[in-house]
Design a protein around this motif. Structure first.
Motif, PDB file in Angstrom:
ATOM      1  N   UNK A 100       0.865  -1.191   0.000  1.00 18.28           N
ATOM      2  CA  UNK A 100       0.000   0.000   0.000  1.00 18.28           C
ATOM      3  C   UNK A 100       0.894   1.231   0.000  1.00 18.28           C
ATOM      4  N   UNK A 101       0.695   2.106  -0.974  1.00 17.34           N
ATOM      5  CA  UNK A 101       1.504   3.319  -1.020  1.00 17.34           C
ATOM      6  C   UNK A 101       0.628   4.556  -1.156  1.00 17.34           C
ATOM      7  N   UNK A 102       1.137   5.655  -0.618  1.00 17.44           N
ATOM      8  CA  UNK A 102       0.402   6.924  -0.593  1.00 17.44           C
ATOM      9  C   UNK A 102       1.343   8.028  -1.060  1.00 17.44           C
ATOM     10  N   UNK A 132      -6.924  16.487  -0.635  1.00 14.19           N
ATOM     11  CA  UNK A 132      -7.762  15.436  -1.216  1.00 14.19           C
ATOM     12  C   UNK A 132      -8.366  14.528  -0.148  1.00 14.19           C
ATOM     13  N   UNK A 133      -9.029  13.475  -0.585  1.00 12.82           N
ATOM     14  CA  UNK A 133      -9.711  12.550   0.310  1.00 12.82           C
ATOM     15  C   UNK A 133      -8.772  12.009   1.396  1.00 12.82           C
ATOM     16  N   UNK A 134      -9.343  11.626   2.516  1.00 11.12           N
ATOM     17  CA  UNK A 134      -8.583  11.134   3.660  1.00 11.12           C
ATOM     18  C   UNK A 134      -8.249   9.654   3.450  1.00 11.12           C
ATOM     19  N   UNK A 135      -6.977   9.366   3.177  1.00 23.45           N
ATOM     20  CA  UNK A 135      -6.560   7.997   2.896  1.00 23.45           C
ATOM     21  C   UNK A 135      -6.705   7.107   4.128  1.00 23.45           C
ATOM     22  N   UNK A 136      -6.574   7.685   5.316  1.00 21.65           N
ATOM     23  CA  UNK A 136      -6.677   6.875   6.534  1.00 21.65           C
ATOM     24  C   UNK A 136      -8.055   6.225   6.653  1.00 21.65           C
ATOM     25  N   UNK A 137      -9.093   6.921   6.204  1.00 22.57           N
ATOM     26  CA  UNK A 137     -10.445   6.356   6.245  1.00 22.57           C
ATOM     27  C   UNK A 137     -10.579   5.187   5.268  1.00 22.57           C
ATOM     28  N   UNK A 160       5.655  16.112   1.309  1.00 27.36           N
ATOM     29  CA  UNK A 160       6.122  15.832   2.676  1.00 27.36           C
ATOM     30  C   UNK A 160       4.972  15.202   3.458  1.00 27.36           C
ATOM     31  N   UNK A 161       5.007  13.888   3.701  1.00 25.55           N
ATOM     32  CA  UNK A 161       3.890  13.170   4.327  1.00 25.55           C
ATOM     33  C   UNK A 161       3.463  13.734   5.675  1.00 25.55           C
ATOM     34  N   UNK A 162       4.420  14.221   6.477  1.00 22.50           N
ATOM     35  CA  UNK A 162       4.076  14.671   7.828  1.00 22.50           C
ATOM     36  C   UNK A 162       3.216  15.926   7.838  1.00 22.50           C
ATOM     37  N   UNK A 163       3.037  16.569   6.682  1.00 18.73           N
ATOM     38  CA  UNK A 163       2.205  17.770   6.604  1.00 18.73           C
ATOM     39  C   UNK A 163       0.722  17.439   6.442  1.00 18.73           C
ATOM     40  N   UNK A 164       0.413  16.193   6.085  1.00 14.73           N
ATOM     41  CA  UNK A 164      -0.980  15.829   5.829  1.00 14.73           C
ATOM     42  C   UNK A 164      -1.722  15.540   7.131  1.00 14.73           C
ATOM     43  N   UNK A 165      -2.990  15.944   7.169  1.00 16.74           N
ATOM     44  CA  UNK A 165      -3.777  15.809   8.395  1.00 16.74           C
ATOM     45  C   UNK A 165      -3.991  14.349   8.786  1.00 16.74           C
ATOM     46  N   UNK A 167      -1.818  11.955   8.506  1.00 12.79           N
ATOM     47  CA  UNK A 167      -0.553  11.277   8.767  1.00 12.79           C
ATOM     48  C   UNK A 167      -0.562  10.527  10.095  1.00 12.79           C
ATOM     49  N   UNK A 168      -0.964  11.188  11.165  1.00  9.42           N
ATOM     50  CA  UNK A 168      -0.956  10.551  12.487  1.00  9.42           C
ATOM     51  C   UNK A 168      -1.937   9.388  12.550  1.00  9.42           C
ATOM     52  N   UNK A 169      -3.079   9.527  11.891  1.00  8.56           N
ATOM     53  CA  UNK A 169      -4.061   8.438  11.890  1.00  8.56           C
ATOM     54  C   UNK A 169      -3.531   7.207  11.156  1.00  8.56           C
ATOM     55  N   UNK A 170      -2.815   7.424  10.071  1.00 11.60           N
ATOM     56  CA  UNK A 170      -2.256   6.298   9.315  1.00 11.60           C
ATOM     57  C   UNK A 170      -1.196   5.581  10.139  1.00 11.60           C
ATOM     58  N   UNK A 171      -0.337   6.344  10.832  1.00 11.22           N
ATOM     59  CA  UNK A 171       0.660   5.724  11.701  1.00 11.22           C
ATOM     60  C   UNK A 171      -0.017   4.930  12.811  1.00 11.22           C
ATOM     61  N   UNK A 172      -1.067   5.476  13.368  1.00 11.49           N
ATOM     62  CA  UNK A 172      -1.802   4.803  14.439  1.00 11.49           C
ATOM     63  C   UNK A 172      -2.400   3.489  13.939  1.00 11.49           C
ATOM     64  N   UNK A 173      -3.013   3.516  12.750  1.00 13.06           N
ATOM     65  CA  UNK A 173      -3.584   2.303  12.169  1.00 13.06           C
ATOM     66  C   UNK A 173      -2.500   1.256  11.911  1.00 13.06           C
ATOM     67  N   UNK A 174      -1.369   1.711  11.420  1.00 10.47           N
ATOM     68  CA  UNK A 174      -0.267   0.796  11.121  1.00 10.47           C
ATOM     69  C   UNK A 174       0.251   0.120  12.386  1.00 10.47           C
TER      70      UNK A 174
END
Length: 362
Positions: A100-102, A132-137, A160-165, A167-174
């Motif tokens: 999975x890549x973003x 754009x759409x929220x990839x974490x969802x 820069x991935x850390x700028x996206x809103x 980002x923290x949710x994706x890390x949490x899911x991972x």
């Protein structure tokens, strides 16, 4: 349908792990991968996408087509020429996604000279100022439906991935689902969540610094963040040296021996033990030859050879970026090294590059 397709081709067939089990989220579409190769090939498109449920049927249909097309000799496909396209017996497990890549390429706080995507999407960004759409969802929905494999890997890159809103949710899911993340960050900002992921051995951090001095960093990256980036890398490396890699994209303005030596000194000073050698693959290295028949200008080839020499001398691990080169361009670097320093084993660099290609094909 897939079973019928596979019965018509040999047990060994041309494919890659991205075609087999990959999904790449772009700003307004989904693809099998985000790899650009052979000039303007790769980034294999599936369909438009703006969030919500993953169009599983469309993905399967596009996978059938690209697999079938790749088996036809001399067929011009988006995959033709990619070093990751190999013939072997694939598992044929298309029930879930493991790669999975973003990469939206819409937000970044640097202006790197070689960034082709920044120029490509400039007009799109002006017209579409909202994120754009929220990839974490989307990933959360995939997890709920069992569409993510147990050995899944997430690559987060693009701008820069850390700028996206999200980002923290994706890390949490991972972290919650034991999914390993490769993060491509410019490290201009220190993130506690990144430090935590490194400490838990759940992340590989790759940062392209591309300079050994402040002046060259500012010239290549467009902003004065040299000390900040190295300070953050030092803090991250203190958590897990093995999982922090610093990349160097060779250009005309950063390939001098002084610049390369300064970069290696900075790596040693900051506790960095892994480096990656790359080039501006929109101009050199993988599918572009100069008028003299070489892949690189002499100064660039010498600079890369010198970096390998210094890495060996200082017991640093190095690799050649898998997608930025091909066998012939690696052989060119090897010849430069042998001419300058001697002692190279024939095909040593090619074998090292091939190992990086094999590792990259998750």
């Amino acid at each position: 349908m897939l079973d019928k397709i596979y019965k018509k081709i040999s047990k060994n067939y041309l494919s890659c792990s991205y075609i087999e089990n990959g999904i790449h989220f772009d700003k307004d579409s989904i693809h099998f991968c985000c790899i650009i190769h052979s000039g303007n090939k790769g980034n294999v498109n599936i369909c438009d996408f703006s969030g919500g449920n993953l169009p599983v049927r469309a993905i399967k249909n596009k996978r059938i087509k690209i697999i079938r097309d790749n088996q036809i000799m001399n067929r011009d496909t988006p995959c033709q020429g990619c070093p990751l396209l190999v013939e072997k017996k694939w598992a044929n497990n298309h029930t879930d996604f493991s790669n999975i890549s973003i990469a939206h390429y819409l937000m970044c706080n640097l202006k790197c000279k070689y960034c082709y995507m920044a120029k490509k999407w400039q007009e799109w960004i002006i017209k579409n100022l909202e994120q754009p759409y929220d990839v974490s969802l989307v990933i959360e929905n995939m997890l709920e439906k069992g569409l993510v494999s147990k050995n899944a890997h997430i690559l987060f890159a693009g701008g820069e991935p850390t700028l996206y809103t999200e980002f923290e949710n994706i890390l949490k899911l991972a972290l919650e689902n034991e999914i390993f993340i490769t993060l491509l960050s410019n490290c201009t900002k220190f993130k506690e969540s990144v430090r935590y992921s490194l400490a838990r051995k759940k992340m590989l951090l790759i940062c392209s610094v591309d300079a050994g001095t402040k002046q060259t960093y500012h010239s290549v990256k467009g902003r004065d963040r040299f000390d900040t980036v190295w300070n953050n890398l030092e803090r991250y490396a203190a958590e897990s040296k093995e999982l922090v890699q610093v990349k160097y994209i060779f250009l005309d303005e950063n390939c001098s021996k002084f610049e390369v030596k300064s970069f290696i000194k900075e790596c040693i000073k900051r506790g960095i033990i892994n480096i990656s050698i790359s080039c501006d693959f929109t101009k050199n290295g993988e599918n572009f030859k100069n008028e003299d028949g070489n892949y690189f200008p002499e100064n660039v080839s010498v600079g890369m050879a010198y970096m390998v020499y210094l890495a060996k001398q200082n017991h640093l691990r190095y690799d050649f970026s898998p997608i930025s080169f091909n066998k012939e361009s690696i052989e060119e670097i090897e010849r430069s090294y042998d001419r300058l320093f001697g002692g190279v084993i024939k095909s040593e660099f090619v074998n090292e590059w091939q190992q990086a290609v094999d590792y990259h094909d998750f």
